[in-house]
Structures are given as C-alpha cells and as structure tokens.
Design an enzyme around this catalytic site. Structure first.
Site, PDB file in Angstrom:
ATOM      1  N   SER A 193       0.840  -1.188   0.000  1.00 52.03           N
ATOM      2  CA  SER A 193       0.000   0.000   0.000  1.00 52.03           C
ATOM      3  C   SER A 193       0.881   1.247   0.000  1.00 52.03           C
ATOM      4  O   SER A 193       2.108   1.152   0.007  1.00 52.03           O
ATOM      5  CB  SER A 193      -0.891   0.007   1.240  1.00 52.03           C
ATOM      6  OG  SER A 193      -0.083   0.271   2.371  1.00 52.03           O
ATOM      7  N   LYS A 194       0.228   2.388   0.015  1.00 51.80           N
ATOM      8  CA  LYS A 194       0.933   3.669   0.037  1.00 51.80           C
ATOM      9  C   LYS A 194       1.910   3.742   1.207  1.00 51.80           C
ATOM     10  O   LYS A 194       2.980   4.332   1.106  1.00 51.80           O
ATOM     11  CB  LYS A 194      -0.083   4.798   0.181  1.00 51.80           C
ATOM     12  CG  LYS A 194      -0.710   5.189  -1.124  1.00 51.80           C
ATOM     13  CD  LYS A 194      -0.825   6.713  -1.209  1.00 51.80           C
ATOM     14  CE  LYS A 194      -1.155   7.118  -2.620  1.00 51.80           C
ATOM     15  NZ  LYS A 194      -2.537   7.470  -2.785  1.00 51.80           N
TER      16      LYS A 194
END
Ligand code: GLU
Length: 489
Positions: free
Chosen positions: A257-258
């Site tokens: 994810s980010k």
C-alpha cells in the site's frame, strides 16, 4: 452439486482490464494490465480496456485520465475501449430480462434495516447474509412503489448450492452459495425505468457482450466470481475462463500500500523510473520465466509469457530490484533518447537557461552509469549548469593548509591554461595533470586533484576532474579555478 465448466472453447482470445476510475492508477494495477496485455499478444488476441464508471459518486474523470495516460506511457496499448457509463441502455435491457425470468427482484429495505440485521447476525455469530423478504413481492407492486421510492434489484441466491470453477492459476475453487451474503445486489432502481447496474452485474453483461474469453484479474475478486457465475447461469450466458493473480506484497508480507511507499504510476514516472523497467519488474513479480535471466523487453515478455507459470502465492515488491532494473535500462538507453527524457527533469529544477542539447548530452553520458532514477540528475549534475557554491574548507585535502591549497590551484590554473582548446579533452587533460600531480609532496595526487575537482564541482563526491574539465570547457574551467583561488584569499 453442480460444476459450471467453462463453455468458452473459442479460439479468439479476448481479455480485458477493467479499472474503476475511483483513484489514481496504482502500481499494483499495472501488473493486471500487463498480464492481460501479454496474454492477448502472446495468443494473437485482443486486449480491451473497459472503464467501470457506473458508480457516479466515486468515479472521477481525472482518474480516468490518469489511468489512460499511465497505460499509454507504459506502452500497453489497448485494441478496444469502452466506458460503462455509455452502455446503460444495454444493462437496463438485461436487468429487465433477469427480473422477468424471476431470478431477481426489487428490495425496498432501508439502509438502517439492513444494518440492524447485519449487526444482529454478527452478534449471534451467524454468517452475515440478507435473504430478502421482498423476493415474494409481485413485480407490479414493486413497480408502483418505485414511483415514490428507489429500490435495489437483488439476485435470488439459491441456498446451500455448490458453485465451482477452474481457476487457471489456482485450480478448482469451490463456493457454497450460503457464503455469498444472501441475495446480493445487481443494480439500483431509481425509478421503474431508471437502473444503475452494480459491479457484479455490469461485469457479467460486459464480459459476455465483449466476448471476453479469459478474465484475468486480482485475487481480491475471487469471491465475486461465484456471484458472476450465478448471474451468467440465470441469463444463459457462457462462463469465461478465470485466472486470479496473486497479491503484490510489501517486504513485511502485508498487502502493498501507500504506507510502503508504493505510489501511482505517474508518481513513479515523476520519480524518474522508465516504463521499460517498471514493466520488466512487474512482469517478474509472481511470474517465473524458467530461467535466471532478469532482463526482458516487452516483446520478449510477449514471446515468453505463460499464464500457467504464474505463482499462487503473493509476490514481494522489492524496490532495490526495481532500482537495479531502472539503472540497467538507463545505462542501455541510446544517449540521444536518454537526454530527451532527462531534459524535463533538469528543466523542472530550473537548471536549463538555454537548451544546449550537445552540452546536456555530454553531461548525461557522464552520469549515465551511475543514475538509478532520472530524477537524480539535478542533484548530481547541477554544477554543470550553474556556478557551484561551497565552503572554502571543502577545498582542503587532508593536512593541507589554505596557502598550500592556493598554490595547488595556481598550478592547476597554469597547467590548464597551457592546453590548447583543440586538445582540451579527457585523455590529454589526464596525461598532463597527472604528470603534474605526481610531483606533489609524497606523490600524493590528491593534493592537486582534490582542490581542482572541488573548484569545478563544489561537491565532495562527483565524477573525476578530467571528464568534468572536458565538458565544462577551458574557459569555464579556468573561471572556476580562479574563483576558488579568490575564495581562499
Ligand atoms: N472494476 C473492478 C476493479 O477496479 C475490476 C473488475 C474485474 O476485473 O472484474 O477492481
């Protein structure tokens, strides 16, 4: 027990990548795009891009733009393009059909009701599901009700029913219909004639209408597949082949994810990654080409690609490997092309007052072997485009005193001024300056070369002074050495 075998035994390979424009085009989506593209091209088939934008609240045109731009930048060009929001009439026709054949119905339960039902099921440790009482409501009554309120069209999910399919990556997958959450939703009905299809329904219709032979998508969609198969069955539509790609994992094995620095494709572009490197990198994530080789061009990937060689388990995203591949592609790119690609990065940093292509090219050629990302160019080579700023202490080599440094720089100045413009190249400069440097105390070359290099670059680390002198040219080099001497005075 019932097994729905694939009814597609067609030769025409047609695959689709079907993003929803509800966010920026994320690096994980590139792999789905790429594998669809490779599978199509490897089999002489068609690669379709379908924008799934029926969710009017969450879909944004800027996200669609970002998706298209990213895919084009990667060079994974599609053969056909569709936008679901332009196909509403088609979905409405199929909705009427599924309502009429009795496999679907209108539900008027409020959000509050559904929430309460869900909460109670969780409390009593039941599988959350909504088997809806409105199943029994006659269509004519429902239609009347729709003049005043909106409803949800739901599928009549059969209880305790086995659904199986063969996943090309995972093998046979079984589902019991009791795990599907009950009568799942197919569409919103805003009036007796206005329908907005929801994901599972629109996908089934489009996969059929677009003659999709293979659905290749992320593993997060596995649980949607039995619902889609149930809809296909009620509408008498063939079931395509399915292949669900493994997740991309962060180094700590959690979903990428980010938080792990993974970003949108356009951010990777801004960071100075090349599309070739990203493609090569993502192709190897979760796919085993049966060789130790790591470098594959898009054309080679097409030749080698095999859906059967995709792993089941999640693939770990390793940024060092991506950087290594990126530097490989930078090193191997023709200098003119690389220069063209790097110029915008120099411009962005305000380093180019005039665009002297030949000069920039020389700078890039010098930095090329060391660059991991195009965006590093500014920091590494700013001194070629503006007078360097540095503290005079930096000119000092080891135990030299300021006056020794000044003397050393004067020797460099004289030596350099004696070399003709026409002979002002790396080989000559090296030969002549090294000879001079050998004469220093203890034959310590650094006493001549360090102050000289700092005078030229202002940087503790840089390429060697001879290459830099050649690129800066005689006049500019002398100017910089002179100004270093002044700095010391
Ligand atoms: N639109 C879905 C998504 O963005 C993909 C649908 C599919 O591949 O079936 O996740």
């Amino acid at each position: 027990m019932s097994i729905f075998k694939s009814l597609f035994k067609r030769k025409d390979i047609r695959v689709r990548f079907a993003p929803s424009p509800t966010g920026l085009f994320h690096i994980g989506s590139v792999r789905s795009t790429l594998f669809n593209f490779l599978f199509a091209k490897a089999n002489g088939g068609k690669f379709i891009l379908r924008i799934e934008d029926t969710d009017q609240e969450r879909s944004k045109s800027e996200y669609e733009k970002d998706i298209l731009e990213s895919i084009k930048w990667l060079g994974l060009n599609w053969d056909e393009f569709y936008r679901q929001s332009e196909r509403m009439k088609l979905y409405a026709d199929y909705i009427k059909k599924i309502l009429l054949n009795g496999s679907a119905f209108y539900c008027f339960h409020s959000k509050e009701f559904l929430k309460k039902e869900y909460d109670e099921q969780i409390k009593t440790k039941k599988n959350p599901s909504h088997y809806c009482e409105f199943r029994k409501l006659p269509i004519s009554d429902a239609t009347r009700r729709l003049n005043k309120e909106s409803g949800i069209i739901r599928f009549k999910t059969p209880p305790d029913f086995e659904i199986s399919f063969i996943d090309l990556i995972r093998g046979k997958i079984n589902f019991n219909s009791d795990t599907l959450g009950g009568d799942f939703s197919l569409a919103k009905a805003e009036s007796p004639i206005k329908f907005i299809p929801l994901y599972n329904f629109a996908v089934v219709i489009d996969d059929y209408e677009m003659k999709i032979s293979h659905v290749i998508r992320g593993e997060e969609h596995i649980s949607n597949t039995p619902k889609q198969i149930l809809i296909q069955r009620e509408l008498n539509l063939p079931t395509p082949e399915y292949a669900h790609l493994p997740l991309i994992l962060a180094p700590d094995r959690s979903k990428l994810s980010k938080r792990h620095g993974a970003a949108s494709v356009m951010e990777y572009r801004k960071m100075g990654y090349l599309p070739e490197a990203l493609i090569n990198f993502l192709a190897l994530l979760g796919w085993n080409p049966d060789t130790d080789r790591e470098i594959f061009s898009l054309n080679e990937l097409i030749k080698k690609f095999d859906l059967n060689k995709i792993q089941k388990s999640g693939a770990i995203f390793n940024t060092e490997k991506l950087d290594w591949l990126n530097s490989y592609y930078i090193k191997n790119m023709a200098i003119d092309e690389l220069t063209k690609k790097i110029i915008p990065f120099l411009e962005k940093e305000g380093l180019l007052s005039e665009n002297n292509f030949e000069y920039i090219k020389k700078v890039i050629a010098l930095e090329k072997p060391r660059l991991k990302k195009l965006s590093e160019i500014g920091k590494r080579s700013a001194y070629f485009f503006k007078i360097p700023e540095y503290r005079s202490e930096l000119l000092i080599w080891r135990d030299m005193l300021f006056k020794d440094v000044a003397t050393s720089l004067k020797v460099s100045l004289e030596t350099i001024s004696l070399i003709n413009e026409t002979d002002f190249n790396r080989e000559n400069l090296e030969k002549i300056l090294l000879k001079e440097a050998e004469r220093a105390k203890n034959k310590d070359r650094g006493r001549l070369l360090w102050p000289l290099r700092i005078a030229l670059t202002g940087l503790e680390k840089s390429p060697g002074p001879f290459e830099i002198l050649e690129i800066l040219g005689k006049k500019e080099s002398l100017r910089r050495v002179e100004s270093a001497i002044k700095k010391l005075a």
